[in-house]
Scaffold this motif. Structure first.
Motif, PDB file in Angstrom:
ATOM      1  N   PHE A  16       0.844  -1.183   0.000  1.00  0.00           N
ATOM      2  CA  PHE A  16       0.000   0.000   0.000  1.00  0.00           C
ATOM      3  C   PHE A  16       0.882   1.237   0.000  1.00  0.00           C
ATOM      4  CE2 PHE A  16       0.949  -0.504   4.450  1.00  0.00           C
ATOM      5  CZ  PHE A  16       0.962   0.778   4.976  1.00  0.00           C
ATOM      6  N   GLY A  17       0.243   2.378  -0.198  1.00  0.00           N
ATOM      7  CA  GLY A  17       0.981   3.627  -0.204  1.00  0.00           C
ATOM      8  C   GLY A  17       0.327   4.667   0.678  1.00  0.00           C
ATOM      9  N   ALA A  18       1.060   5.739   0.892  1.00  0.00           N
ATOM     10  CA  ALA A  18       0.556   6.877   1.667  1.00  0.00           C
ATOM     11  C   ALA A  18       0.492   8.088   0.752  1.00  0.00           C
ATOM     12  CB  ALA A  18       1.473   7.171   2.850  1.00  0.00           C
ATOM     13  N   CYS A  19      -0.643   8.779   0.776  1.00  0.00           N
ATOM     14  CA  CYS A  19      -0.772  10.032   0.039  1.00  0.00           C
ATOM     15  C   CYS A  19      -0.849  11.173   1.045  1.00  0.00           C
ATOM     16  CB  CYS A  19      -2.008  10.037  -0.849  1.00  0.00           C
ATOM     17  SG  CYS A  19      -2.161  11.592  -1.771  1.00  0.00           S
ATOM     18  N   ASN A  96      -3.937  -6.379   8.682  1.00  0.00           N
ATOM     19  CA  ASN A  96      -2.577  -6.864   8.898  1.00  0.00           C
ATOM     20  C   ASN A  96      -1.996  -7.443   7.612  1.00  0.00           C
ATOM     21  OD1 ASN A  96      -2.234  -6.450  11.817  1.00  0.00           O
ATOM     22  ND2 ASN A  96      -4.000  -7.818  11.915  1.00  0.00           N
ATOM     23  N   GLY A  97      -0.675  -7.468   7.538  1.00  0.00           N
ATOM     24  CA  GLY A  97       0.012  -8.118   6.436  1.00  0.00           C
ATOM     25  C   GLY A  97       0.334  -7.213   5.264  1.00  0.00           C
ATOM     26  N   PHE A  98      -0.121  -5.978   5.282  1.00  0.00           N
ATOM     27  CA  PHE A  98       0.218  -5.040   4.211  1.00  0.00           C
ATOM     28  C   PHE A  98       1.599  -4.437   4.472  1.00  0.00           C
ATOM     29  CE2 PHE A  98      -4.497  -4.755   4.134  1.00  0.00           C
ATOM     30  CZ  PHE A  98      -4.717  -5.054   2.797  1.00  0.00           C
ATOM     31  N   GLU A  99       2.283  -4.075   3.404  1.00  0.00           N
ATOM     32  CA  GLU A  99       3.588  -3.434   3.530  1.00  0.00           C
ATOM     33  C   GLU A  99       3.580  -2.129   2.728  1.00  0.00           C
ATOM     34  OE1 GLU A  99       8.243  -4.189   2.337  1.00  0.00           O
ATOM     35  OE2 GLU A  99       6.873  -5.897   2.415  1.00  0.00           O
ATOM     36  N   MET A 100       3.967  -1.030   3.378  1.00  0.00           N
ATOM     37  CA  MET A 100       4.018   0.264   2.693  1.00  0.00           C
ATOM     38  C   MET A 100       5.206   0.287   1.749  1.00  0.00           C
ATOM     39  SD  MET A 100       4.401   4.178   4.104  1.00  0.00           S
ATOM     40  CE  MET A 100       3.044   4.119   5.241  1.00  0.00           C
ATOM     41  N   ASP A 101       4.932   0.592   0.464  1.00  0.00           N
ATOM     42  CA  ASP A 101       6.036   0.628  -0.494  1.00  0.00           C
ATOM     43  C   ASP A 101       6.189   1.970  -1.207  1.00  0.00           C
ATOM     44  OD1 ASP A 101       3.947   0.566  -2.328  1.00  0.00           O
ATOM     45  OD2 ASP A 101       4.687  -1.194  -3.412  1.00  0.00           O
ATOM     46  N   ASN A 102       5.280   2.932  -0.932  1.00  0.00           N
ATOM     47  CA  ASN A 102       5.435   4.231  -1.574  1.00  0.00           C
ATOM     48  C   ASN A 102       4.727   5.322  -0.786  1.00  0.00           C
ATOM     49  OD1 ASN A 102       2.697   5.099  -3.029  1.00  0.00           O
ATOM     50  ND2 ASN A 102       2.881   2.872  -3.189  1.00  0.00           N
ATOM     51  N   GLU A 103       5.210   6.536  -0.973  1.00  0.00           N
ATOM     52  CA  GLU A 103       4.564   7.722  -0.419  1.00  0.00           C
ATOM     53  C   GLU A 103       4.553   8.775  -1.518  1.00  0.00           C
ATOM     54  OE1 GLU A 103       5.531   9.016   3.687  1.00  0.00           O
ATOM     55  OE2 GLU A 103       7.010   7.384   3.618  1.00  0.00           O
ATOM     56  N   ILE A 104       3.379   9.364  -1.735  1.00  0.00           N
ATOM     57  CA  ILE A 104       3.273  10.416  -2.737  1.00  0.00           C
ATOM     58  C   ILE A 104       2.945  11.742  -2.060  1.00  0.00           C
ATOM     59  CG2 ILE A 104       2.709   8.803  -4.597  1.00  0.00           C
ATOM     60  CD1 ILE A 104      -0.208   9.703  -4.393  1.00  0.00           C
ATOM     61  N   GLY A 119      13.246   2.086   2.086  1.00  0.00           N
ATOM     62  CA  GLY A 119      13.105   1.452   0.789  1.00  0.00           C
ATOM     63  C   GLY A 119      11.829   1.791   0.049  1.00  0.00           C
ATOM     64  N   ARG A 120      11.056   2.748   0.545  1.00  0.00           N
ATOM     65  CA  ARG A 120       9.836   3.136  -0.153  1.00  0.00           C
ATOM     66  C   ARG A 120      10.162   4.087  -1.305  1.00  0.00           C
ATOM     67  NH1 ARG A 120       8.219   3.095   5.067  1.00  0.00           N
ATOM     68  NH2 ARG A 120       8.682   5.264   5.459  1.00  0.00           N
ATOM     69  N   LYS A 121       9.350   4.039  -2.338  1.00  0.00           N
ATOM     70  CA  LYS A 121       9.451   5.008  -3.421  1.00  0.00           C
ATOM     71  C   LYS A 121       8.777   6.287  -2.936  1.00  0.00           C
ATOM     72  CE  LYS A 121       8.757   5.602  -8.304  1.00  0.00           C
ATOM     73  NZ  LYS A 121       8.410   4.944  -9.549  1.00  0.00           N
ATOM     74  N   LEU A 122       9.454   7.421  -3.094  1.00  0.00           N
ATOM     75  CA  LEU A 122       8.941   8.708  -2.637  1.00  0.00           C
ATOM     76  C   LEU A 122       8.752   9.624  -3.839  1.00  0.00           C
ATOM     77  CD1 LEU A 122      11.322   9.259   0.419  1.00  0.00           C
ATOM     78  CD2 LEU A 122       9.065   8.173   0.405  1.00  0.00           C
ATOM     79  N   LEU A 123       7.539  10.169  -3.987  1.00  0.00           N
ATOM     80  CA  LEU A 123       7.248  11.094  -5.076  1.00  0.00           C
ATOM     81  C   LEU A 123       6.789  12.430  -4.515  1.00  0.00           C
ATOM     82  CD1 LEU A 123       5.204   8.790  -7.515  1.00  0.00           C
ATOM     83  CD2 LEU A 123       7.630   9.368  -7.642  1.00  0.00           C
ATOM     84  N   THR A 124       7.316  13.516  -5.061  1.00  0.00           N
ATOM     85  CA  THR A 124       6.858  14.854  -4.700  1.00  0.00           C
ATOM     86  C   THR A 124       5.593  15.180  -5.490  1.00  0.00           C
ATOM     87  OG1 THR A 124       8.095  15.931  -6.461  1.00  0.00           O
ATOM     88  CG2 THR A 124       9.243  15.610  -4.337  1.00  0.00           C
TER      89      THR A 124
END
Length: 138
Positions: A16-19, A96-104, A119-124
């Motif tokens: 999952f990701g974070a916005c 449970n069981g999700f792993e954060m792999d990106n933040e935008i 190790g997450r992908k980070l986007l501005t």
């Protein structure tokens, strides 16, 4: 929260990701921690209390009209992201069981918090607009 809106989903990714955009922060009270699920993999059990609001000219958000729980974000404009539903991980019975792999919109993240791990992908914001042209439309 109240259970009036229920769904089942197949083919749910483990990541999952974070916005951190202003709209997601205001909608959730923090960042949207969301997992992208193909729309055809989602079955709503009863949509009676599921309401939708157009949140931009290219997207909508769904919520429960009984308790106000934010249920999803969905791109409505045709393009690379149409056909998917972004669910906050908290609406799953077992988050449970999700792993954060990106933040935008990482450059819009408040300085008062950060997430553990690496190790997450980070986007501005500029990265997001370049990658998803619909964002530059307003």
């Amino acid at each position: 929260m109240c259970g009036a809106v229920r769904f089942t989903a197949r083919d749910v990714p483990s990541h999952f990701g974070a916005c951190h955009c202003e709209m997601c922060r205001r909608w959730t009270g923090s960042a949207l921690l969301g997992v992208t699920v193909p729309e055809e993999s989602v079955a709503w059990e009863d949509e009676t209390h599921l309401k939708r609001i157009t949140s931009s000219h290219w997207a909508e958000r769904g919520f429960c009209d009984q308790c106000g729980t934010g249920m999803f974000f969905r791109v409505t404009q045709e393009g690379v992201w149409s056909g998917n539903i972004e669910f906050p991980i908290g609406v799953f019975d077992d988050p449970n069981g999700f792993e954060m792999d990106n933040e935008i919109y990482i450059d819009h993240k408040p300085d008062s918090f950060s997430y553990a791990g690496e190790g997450r992908k980070l986007l501005t914001r500029a990265d997001c607009v370049a990658k998803f042209s619909v964002l530059g439309d307003g």
